[in-house]
Design a protein around this motif. Structure first.
Motif, PDB file in Angstrom:
ATOM      1  N   VAL A 165       4.032   5.253  -5.817  1.00  0.00           N
ATOM      2  CA  VAL A 165       3.993   4.040  -6.645  1.00  0.00           C
ATOM      3  C   VAL A 165       4.340   4.400  -8.083  1.00  0.00           C
ATOM      4  O   VAL A 165       5.165   3.747  -8.732  1.00  0.00           O
ATOM      5  N   LYS A 166       3.726   5.477  -8.539  1.00  0.00           N
ATOM      6  CA  LYS A 166       3.927   5.891  -9.924  1.00  0.00           C
ATOM      7  C   LYS A 166       5.405   6.230 -10.167  1.00  0.00           C
ATOM      8  O   LYS A 166       6.017   5.797 -11.144  1.00  0.00           O
ATOM      9  N   ARG A 182      -3.254  -0.152   1.023  1.00  0.00           N
ATOM     10  CA  ARG A 182      -2.882  -0.903  -0.193  1.00  0.00           C
ATOM     11  C   ARG A 182      -1.779  -0.181  -0.961  1.00  0.00           C
ATOM     12  O   ARG A 182      -0.822  -0.792  -1.428  1.00  0.00           O
ATOM     13  N   LEU A 183      -1.948   1.134  -1.072  1.00  0.00           N
ATOM     14  CA  LEU A 183      -0.945   1.917  -1.797  1.00  0.00           C
ATOM     15  C   LEU A 183       0.414   1.879  -1.098  1.00  0.00           C
ATOM     16  O   LEU A 183       1.462   1.835  -1.731  1.00  0.00           O
ATOM     17  N   SER A 184       0.365   1.878   0.229  1.00  0.00           N
ATOM     18  CA  SER A 184       1.612   1.832   1.002  1.00  0.00           C
ATOM     19  C   SER A 184       2.343   0.516   0.734  1.00  0.00           C
ATOM     20  O   SER A 184       3.553   0.484   0.495  1.00  0.00           O
ATOM     21  N   LYS A 198       0.639   7.254  -0.755  1.00  0.00           N
ATOM     22  CA  LYS A 198       0.127   8.130  -1.818  1.00  0.00           C
ATOM     23  C   LYS A 198       0.456   7.518  -3.173  1.00  0.00           C
ATOM     24  O   LYS A 198       1.510   6.896  -3.355  1.00  0.00           O
ATOM     25  N   LYS A 199      -0.444   7.763  -4.118  1.00  0.00           N
ATOM     26  CA  LYS A 199      -0.289   7.198  -5.468  1.00  0.00           C
ATOM     27  C   LYS A 199       1.014   7.609  -6.142  1.00  0.00           C
ATOM     28  O   LYS A 199       1.664   6.826  -6.823  1.00  0.00           O
ATOM     29  N   ARG A 253       4.694   7.439   1.596  1.00  0.00           N
ATOM     30  CA  ARG A 253       4.119   6.134   1.275  1.00  0.00           C
ATOM     31  C   ARG A 253       2.633   6.136   1.663  1.00  0.00           C
ATOM     32  O   ARG A 253       2.258   6.667   2.705  1.00  0.00           O
ATOM     33  N   GLU A 262       0.719   6.069   7.541  1.00  0.00           N
ATOM     34  CA  GLU A 262      -0.481   5.828   6.719  1.00  0.00           C
ATOM     35  C   GLU A 262      -1.751   6.428   7.316  1.00  0.00           C
ATOM     36  O   GLU A 262      -2.532   7.040   6.578  1.00  0.00           O
ATOM     37  N   LYS A 296      -7.530   2.077   1.245  1.00  0.00           N
ATOM     38  CA  LYS A 296      -6.866   2.449  -0.011  1.00  0.00           C
ATOM     39  C   LYS A 296      -5.408   2.823   0.275  1.00  0.00           C
ATOM     40  O   LYS A 296      -4.483   2.394  -0.417  1.00  0.00           O
ATOM     41  N   GLU A 328       1.942  -1.417  -1.826  1.00  0.00           N
ATOM     42  CA  GLU A 328       2.385  -1.435  -3.219  1.00  0.00           C
ATOM     43  C   GLU A 328       3.680  -0.624  -3.381  1.00  0.00           C
ATOM     44  O   GLU A 328       4.615  -1.040  -4.080  1.00  0.00           O
ATOM     45  N   ALA A 329       3.731   0.514  -2.696  1.00  0.00           N
ATOM     46  CA  ALA A 329       4.939   1.345  -2.767  1.00  0.00           C
ATOM     47  C   ALA A 329       6.137   0.590  -2.200  1.00  0.00           C
ATOM     48  O   ALA A 329       7.235   0.622  -2.758  1.00  0.00           O
TER      49      ALA A 329
END
Lengths: 409, 375
Positions: free
Chosen positions: A230-231, A185-187, A226-227, A224, A42, A182, A189-190
């Motif tokens: 998750v998408k 959080r994305l990590s 990166k957006k 992980r 990260e 950010k 979430e992934a």
């Protein structure tokens, strides 16, 4: 067999874009860091550094059935036949440039090595640090046999700070703490999305198998934070949920559910997948891909940097054998497994030593275990006929037991 | 050198270390604490009133260990486990597992689950070259001290630690003197006797080993050059464990002498002193982070090559013999780059892979013979 997952095509595109960017990093003014598969990626993402994974590359070489050849080249240089084939593949490819990625991996500007997966990576990264003459950062994670000590916690947390300073020095830029929040959080979430993807296999029949997980794992490992990760997993999850709703199983008429332990045997994925499917057996879960979402609970979303040390230290491969056995017991329950296939992987001692004791520790579950001795990428160490016989015999036992359970005899 | 009582005693202990320990326990009543790696802070075990010793893994078969460890584990780790499971360590009270390689790390788990004895994990850092890692090292040593205190319901005093440091330093000094003499007067003592002395020193009561060594070193003052090999080839052995007496005999049979080593069963056990002017825990840690490091530890990316080059120059080495245990990753990963460095230096070398339970076979003998003959 169910059709190939539609999302796969998108995944291939993302990986192609990622490698294209990595290969052209210097033209777009970015730096490249080689990092171990369990390493803290990260902060690199937060600093706009492109992470590259020699282990992932090793797996690609294995999947393209070149592991034996590349290992043999390294053995010619003096590397032993008995050491990790990922390392040998990478060492060879960095010399000969032979690789499924044209021209091999892009040269590193720095090396980030965490020993939370093994001590082998330390030696491997020392070799590459000498070869490329670039700075090496070691994120040293004390082993958690039974306890994560206070001094270990301080040690890893302080190393996180050193890591940030190291990145500032190598890039000549101030660390971007705002972006880090950010990315953190994305990590998380992934990881949560990846967990949900894997948990779709709780459904009977399972919409995916471990072989799918091995393939789709690449994103959570490499990107992980990166957006796009998750998408992508959201799309994948949706497709899997739809399959479940319509009761479409990854294996036709799934009757038996198995767990896989250890790394995949990359060069025999298809053969193994078909072999188990021919017995109506689905490998519904595995300890390997679960490792990338097994430590979410240790991370505080509001303080990713301050808490990632513990999470990175407590991953599946860095804990005691008894704790590994507990994790497996949990999976047996969660995925209603009928049996376990353990890959005794000659390339990975920390994953494989202790498997006999794990068998012993989970015997109370009454679940049969099959041990296959092989290597994750070196096909010279795979004896197909012997393994085929063992799988057939093992499935025979599973079938008899299941019949026994139904008839109550 | 002349036969003497001290030498005979070392040989006797080295030949049957566990008999010695069983007897020592009966006589002294001390707790027997085994260790699996040279990164064990023995000073603290001594200061706790217990007796530290190295587990060698000398059981003949591996039938017990085979049920727990795959065949691609090194023979040392499998051998140590066999010792633990087969009952040949029936006298032990505890075992220390210092973090070193992946195999010993898993051995600790398997041991904890299968052998009943006190269990100490010493979770050392892997990198030893940063102030943070050094400070963590000291804290880990401090935890080990507390673990010992708790296990034995005692308090380890500073003066006991200092006494233990003193006796261990005396032992190290004596062993270094012995090695230095062998480097100055190659062949004044046989290689198998040196191996026996180091091995026995890892087992015996430290004061006894110090006294016996002092006696041997005093006697060595009367070295007669006429009794020694003339102009022998000077060999350095590098690797993890090599205590096979046949190796020394093969080497000496070709008018060559091992003048130094870089082995866990050699200098890595005793190289470097614990500074006596520092706080004891910090002092013990500082020795481990500055002496020759094992390749499973990190002290910069060039350490192993540079250290070997230094030893070659210092001891005017004619050839290097690498003795690796089959399946040992840390040593074998360094080898190709070390090989390149030696080729540049034009120093001949040979690498042999050993399995401790198979001994020296004809092929290995021929390879070693051939290298020595071309020197």
């Amino acid at each position: 067999m169910a059709e190939r997952l539609k999302a796969t095509r998108e995944m291939k595109k993302i990986m192609q874009r990622y490698y294209f960017e990595a290969k052209n990093a210097r033209f777009i003014g970015k730096k490249v860091a080689w990092i171990t598969s369990g390493g803290p990626v990260e902060p690199l993402i937060a600093m706009n550094i492109i992470p590259v994974y020699p282990e992932n590359h090793g797996a690609m070489i294995g999947a393209s059935k070149k592991g034996g050849k590349l290992s043999e080249f390294a053995e010619g240089l003096g590397y032993s036949q008995d050491v990790c084939s990922y390392a040998k593949n990478d060492i060879t490819s960095s010399i000969t440039k032979e690789s499924p990625i044209k021209g091999g991996l892009p040269k590193p500007d720095m090396l980030i090595c965490s020993n939370n997966i093994c001590g082998t990576v330390l030696k491997w990264y020392e070799i590459q640090a000498r070869k490329y003459n670039v700075p090496l950062f070691i994120y040293d994670t004390p082993f958690v046999h039974t306890e994560f000590t206070e001094e270990a916690r301080d040690y890893v947390n302080e190393q996180t700070k050193e890591y940030v300073k190291f990145l500032e020095k190598v890039t000549g830029k101030k660390f971007n703490y705002r972006r880090m929040k950010k990315v953190g959080r994305l990590s998380i979430e992934a990881m949560r999305m990846w967990k949900r993807v894997l948990e779709t296999a709780e459904h009977h029949p399972s919409p995916m198998t471990a072989f799918d997980a091995f393939f789709h794992l690449a994103l959570i490992v490499t990107l992980r934070g990166k957006k796009v990760v998750v998408k992508y997993y959201k799309t994948l999850l949706k497709e899997l949920q739809e399959r479940s709703k319509e009761n479409v199983g990854a294996v036709d008429e799934e009757k038996y559910r198995l767990l896989w332990d250890n790394l995949p045997i990359w060069y025999r994925m298809r053969w193994l997948s078909q072999k188990f499917a021919s017995h109506q057996a689905a490998l519904v879960a595995d300890t390997y891909t679960q490792a990338w979402c097994g430590v979410i609970d240790y991370i505080d979303e509001e303080d990713f940097l301050g808490t990632m040390g513990e999470a990175y230290t407590r991953i599946h491969l860095n804990v005691g054998v008894d704790q590994m056995a507990e994790t497996i017991k949990g999976f047996i329950q969660q995925y209603k497994a009928d049996g376990i296939v353990m890959h005794s992987n000659m390339s990975c001692k920390p994953y494989s030593f202790g498997q006999y004791d794990i068998q012993h520790l989970i015997r109370e579950t009454g679940i049969p275990v099959l041990m296959i001795e092989a290597d994750m990428t070196d096909e010279r160490k795979f004896s197909q006929s012997q393994i085929e016989t063992r799988i057939d015999a093992f499935m025979e036992v599973i079938k008899q037991r299941k019949q026994h359970d139904y008839t109550g005899n | 050198m002349k036969e003497n009582k001290a030498l005979r005693r070392f040989r006797e202990v080295a030949a049957a270390p566990y008999d010695y320990l069983r007897n020592l326990k009966t006589v002294t009543g001390k707790e027997m604490i085994g260790s699996t790696c040279s990164y064990t802070p023995e000073e603290l075990i001594i200061a706790a009133g217990a007796h530290p010793f190295r587990i060698f893994g000398e059981s003949k078969g591996l039938s017990h260990a085979d049920a727990h460890l795959q065949a691609y584990g090194c023979s040392m780790v499998r051998g140590m486990l066999e010792d633990g499971l087969s009952g040949s360590l029936d006298f032990i009270d505890g075992v220390v597992f210092s973090h070193a390689c992946d195999s010993i790390q898993r051995l600790s788990d398997i041991w904890r689950l299968n052998v009943k004895s006190l269990h100490f994990d010493v979770l050392l850092p892997v990198k030893l070259d940063t102030p943070l890692a050094k400070s963590y090292f000291t804290k880990v040593i401090g935890r080990f001290k507390k673990d010992l205190e708790k296990s034995f319901s005692i308090e380890i005093s500073e003066s006991e630690m200092k006494k233990a440091i003193h006796v261990m330093n005396e032992l190290r000094n004596n062993l270094i003197r012995l090695y230095t003499l062998q480097s100055q007067y190659p062949g004044f003592i046989s290689g198998s006797d040196i191996s026996a002395i180091v091995k026995a020193s890892m087992v015996m009561e430290k004061q006894e080993a110090v006294d016996l060594l002092t006696h041997i070193l005093d006697e060595a003052g009367e070295i007669k050059l006429a009794d020694m090999p003339s102009n022998p080839k000077r060999i350095l052995i590098s690797g993890s464990i090599c205590s096979h007496p046949d190796i020394s005999r093969i080497i000496e049979g070709k008018n060559a002498v091992v003048v130094w080593d870089d082995l866990c069963s050699g200098t890595r056990y005793f190289e470097g002193l614990v500074p006596d002017d520092k706080e004891p825990l910090e002092a013990i840690a500082s020795r481990f982070t500055s002496r020759y490091v094992c390749p499973a530890k990190h002290l910069g990316v060039e350490f192993q090559m540079e250290n070997l080059k230094k030893l070659i120059t210092q001891h005017k080495v004619d050839a290097v013999l690498f003795m690796f245990l089959k399946f040992c990753e840390p040593f074998s990963f360094d080898y190709p780059d070390i090989k390149k460095a030696l080729e540049k230096m034009k120093i001949p070398f040979l690498m042999v892979e050993m399995d401790r339970h198979n001994g020296v076979d004809e092929q290995m003998r021929t390879r070693i013979d051939t290298m020595l003959e071309i020197l």
